[in-house]
Design an enzyme around this catalytic site. Structure first.
Site, PDB file in Angstrom:
ATOM      1  N   PHE A 165       4.023  -2.395  -2.571  1.00  0.00           N
ATOM      2  CA  PHE A 165       5.436  -1.997  -2.518  1.00  0.00           C
ATOM      3  C   PHE A 165       6.399  -3.065  -3.038  1.00  0.00           C
ATOM      4  CE2 PHE A 165       5.543  -4.555   1.346  1.00  0.00           C
ATOM      5  CZ  PHE A 165       6.837  -5.060   1.321  1.00  0.00           C
ATOM      6  N   LYS A 189      -1.250   4.515  -9.784  1.00  0.00           N
ATOM      7  CA  LYS A 189      -0.944   5.024  -8.438  1.00  0.00           C
ATOM      8  C   LYS A 189      -0.007   4.019  -7.782  1.00  0.00           C
ATOM      9  CE  LYS A 189      -1.645   4.808  -4.477  1.00  0.00           C
ATOM     10  NZ  LYS A 189      -0.593   4.511  -3.458  1.00  0.00           N
ATOM     11  N   GLU A 192       3.249   4.387  -2.061  1.00  0.00           N
ATOM     12  CA  GLU A 192       3.908   5.605  -1.571  1.00  0.00           C
ATOM     13  C   GLU A 192       5.260   5.291  -0.923  1.00  0.00           C
ATOM     14  OE1 GLU A 192       1.212   4.115  -0.617  1.00  0.00           O
ATOM     15  OE2 GLU A 192       0.548   4.631   1.405  1.00  0.00           O
ATOM     16  N   ARG A 193       5.498   3.995  -0.615  1.00  0.00           N
ATOM     17  CA  ARG A 193       6.783   3.654   0.005  1.00  0.00           C
ATOM     18  C   ARG A 193       7.894   3.521  -1.024  1.00  0.00           C
ATOM     19  NH1 ARG A 193       5.049  -1.288   3.765  1.00  0.00           N
ATOM     20  NH2 ARG A 193       3.019  -1.112   2.779  1.00  0.00           N
ATOM     21  N   SER A 242      -2.566  -5.886   0.079  1.00  0.00           N
ATOM     22  CA  SER A 242      -2.986  -6.787   1.146  1.00  0.00           C
ATOM     23  C   SER A 242      -4.498  -7.075   1.047  1.00  0.00           C
ATOM     24  CB  SER A 242      -2.640  -6.164   2.501  1.00  0.00           C
ATOM     25  OG  SER A 242      -3.165  -4.854   2.558  1.00  0.00           O
ATOM     26  N   CYS A 297       4.456 -12.279  -3.066  1.00  0.00           N
ATOM     27  CA  CYS A 297       3.142 -12.891  -2.862  1.00  0.00           C
ATOM     28  C   CYS A 297       3.142 -14.353  -3.292  1.00  0.00           C
ATOM     29  CB  CYS A 297       2.067 -12.117  -3.615  1.00  0.00           C
ATOM     30  SG  CYS A 297       2.208 -12.308  -5.389  1.00  0.00           S
ATOM     31  N   GLU A 398       0.072 -14.189   6.749  1.00  0.00           N
ATOM     32  CA  GLU A 398       1.159 -13.887   5.818  1.00  0.00           C
ATOM     33  C   GLU A 398       2.324 -13.288   6.625  1.00  0.00           C
ATOM     34  OE1 GLU A 398       0.133 -10.861   2.902  1.00  0.00           O
ATOM     35  OE2 GLU A 398       1.413 -11.865   1.452  1.00  0.00           O
TER      36      GLU A 398
END
Ligand code: NAD
Length: 499
Positions: A165, A189, A192-193, A242, A297, A398
């Protein structure tokens, strides 16, 4: 901490529908499950996303498979023309994408513009693919008497990429341009958020007019991803997200013989030595820790002061963090936007509670920040903890939020031991004016990206991008020459002529 609201959270248009793009057509998935796309600054529902079921994944992969034979035969120089077209279309739409990206993700519009720029850089690098392919194919004459040998690169088929995301416009462009430039076909893909930036990127793809089936988009979550991972006609998967999911993707896709590059989570440390130029260091550290609301990240979240620099460093970082403006991403004055979801906000808050319980001191606590105009937003003001040590959960996990953890050590050796004491190895920075310290750091720190007086060491498109340890599963990384190697198979041709 709130800046003047020059813009409202609603003032940028976003796509109000989330569709798939399959075989050159926008289509609505017939899948059942739906999920709202929510503005993290206002909690307003922006659009609704339908999860693509396995049966439709089959359909998109078969379209991409069918498109492959003709696309691989399209000369590389012609394929690059499509990428030059894509660069132009993305540039024309870049402000529109930046505004939509800021709304769906929450990041500041300045950060969104920077993200799109970095994405377009990858389109530019991939457009140079004919040159990158050429270098491999030089013929060596007379490897034996009258026998010549060469290596040529060939595409493999259908590749897919699964995206997180936090960089919804840039990360698709770590993969899409290289996959298609090298002659493969591609399925994206998105998270979805935050699926809206990809809608706009694919409007650019559509405007370029790639042949049907070459570039495809499907929306969904776990089921959609697992269908891609197991699909026998997919040759390779790129994943960013993740570490737990990265490991699952790596293991599942590799089991069915696919190429996989899976980039995972991170825990990045910065070290500030006594020789550092604090006037320049402090704003750079603040940008790394609190930029993108810490959801990067490459963000540093533990900052280690070495020796006598510590007290001054802490005072300046605290003052700088207090000065940051928290607000909606669309306000040009905002430094720190909201985090992505209420659950993420809660998780960050719990990690801070744990740190305090473990003995850290809470110097700044932005958890009580409430935006006067957007009380439903997932805002967190800057948090600063000091006295953080290696044995605390907060120095190992994290955080992915606007939290700065300060630690103090006596020397560089001790700092490096702390930096290397995590399971991750994505990025790390040292602030120093001594070459010897920088050299030792680069040599001894186990991370894929090292910054020297640079807090966000994001490589340009013509260099590879990847971490180590639990931050990366695979061998070939994203971007640059690694991308060319990932998306092509090398074939040796040995030839001789009898007449
Ligand atoms: P995430 O792992 O939750 O999701 C990433 C993608 O995986 C999404 O598209 C999601 O739909 C899919 N997914 C989630 N759970 C799945 C499952 N069980 N099975 C199959 N697919 C699944 O990650 P996120 O929260 O979207 O992104 C944040 C994470 O990404 C952070 O850990 C961050 O460090 C990492 N990240 C890493 C890099 C890098 O270069 N190493 C870059 C950006 C982000």
């Amino acid at each position: 901490m709130t800046g003047m609201q020059e813009r409202t959270a609603e003032s940028a248009a976003v796509p109000d529908a989330v569709n798939n793009y399959v075989n050159g057509q926008w289509t609505k998935s017939s899948g059942g499950e739906e999920q709202a796309v929510v503005d993290p600054a206002t909690s307003e529902e922006l659009a609704s996303l339908t999860f693509t079921p396995e049966s439709e994944v089959d359909h998109v992969v078969s379209c991409a498979t069918e498109a492959f034979e003709e696309w691989r035969r399209t000369p590389a120089v012609d394929r690059s023309q499509y990428l030059f077209g894509l660069k132009g279309e993305l540039e024309d739409r870049s402000e529109e994408i930046a505004q939509a990206l800021s709304r769906e993700h929450g990041k500041t519009v300045g950060e969104a513009r920077g993200e799109i720029r970095r994405g377009i850089e990858n389109v530019e690098v991939a457009a140079g693919v004919p040159n990158m392919l050429r270098e491999e194919s030089g013929i060596v004459e007379d490897v034996a008497s009258g026998i010549d040998e060469s290596a040529i690169r060939q595409p493999l088929g259908v590749f897919a990429a699964v995206i997180p995301f936090n960089f919804p416009a840039m990360i698709p462009l770590w993969f899409l341009p290289y996959a298609v430039a090298t002659g493969n076909t591609f399925v994206l893909k998105p998270s979805e958020r935050v699926p809206l930036s990809s809608q706009l990127i694919f409007e650019a793809v559509d405007a370029v007019g790639f042949p049907d089936g070459v570039v495809n988009l499907i929306n969904g979550g776990e089921e959609t991803v697992n269908a891609l991972l197991k699909h026998e006609d997919i040759e390779g998967i790129s994943f960013v997200g993740s570490s737990g999911v990265a490991r699952h993707v790596y293991e599942t896709a590799a089991k069915s013989g696919k190429r996989v590059q899976a980039q995972g989570g991170a825990k990045n440390y910065a070290v500030v030595t006594e020789s550092a130029d604090l006037d320049r260091t402090v704003p750079n550290v603040l940008g790394s820790v609190y930029g993108n609301a810490g959801q990067r990240c490459l963000a540093n979240d533990v900052v280690i002061g070495v020796g006598d620099v510590y007290d001054d460093l802490r005072d300046r970082l605290t003052a700088g963090a207090e000065d940051l403006t928290v607000g909606i991403g669309l306000d040009e004055d905002t430094d720190v936007g909201p985090v992505i979801t209420p659950e993420s906000r809660q998780r960050i808050s719990d990690l801070v509670d744990d740190a305090v319980e473990d003995g850290a001191e809470l110097v700044l606590d932005g958890r009580d920040f409430e935006h006067p105009d957007y009380p439903e937003g997932n805002f967190i003001g800057p948090i600063l903890l000091e006295g953080v040590t290696s044995d605390m959960t907060i120095s190992q996990e994290e955080i992915f939020g606007p939290v700065l953890c300060l630690a103090s050590v006596d020397d560089l050796d001790e700092a490096i031991e702390m930096v290397n004491g995590t399971q991750y190895g994505n990025a790390s920075s040292i602030y120093t004016e001594r070459g010897g310290e920088a050299r030792q750091y680069r040599h001894e720190v186990d991370a894929g990206n090292i910054g020297v007086n640079v807090g966000v060491c994001a490589p340009m498109g013509f260099f590879h991008f990847g971490g180590r340890k639990e931050s990366f599963f695979g061998d070939l990384h994203a971007q640059g020459e690694d991308a060319i190697n990932f998306y092509t198979e090398k074939t040796i041709e040995i030839e001789r002529w009898f007449s």
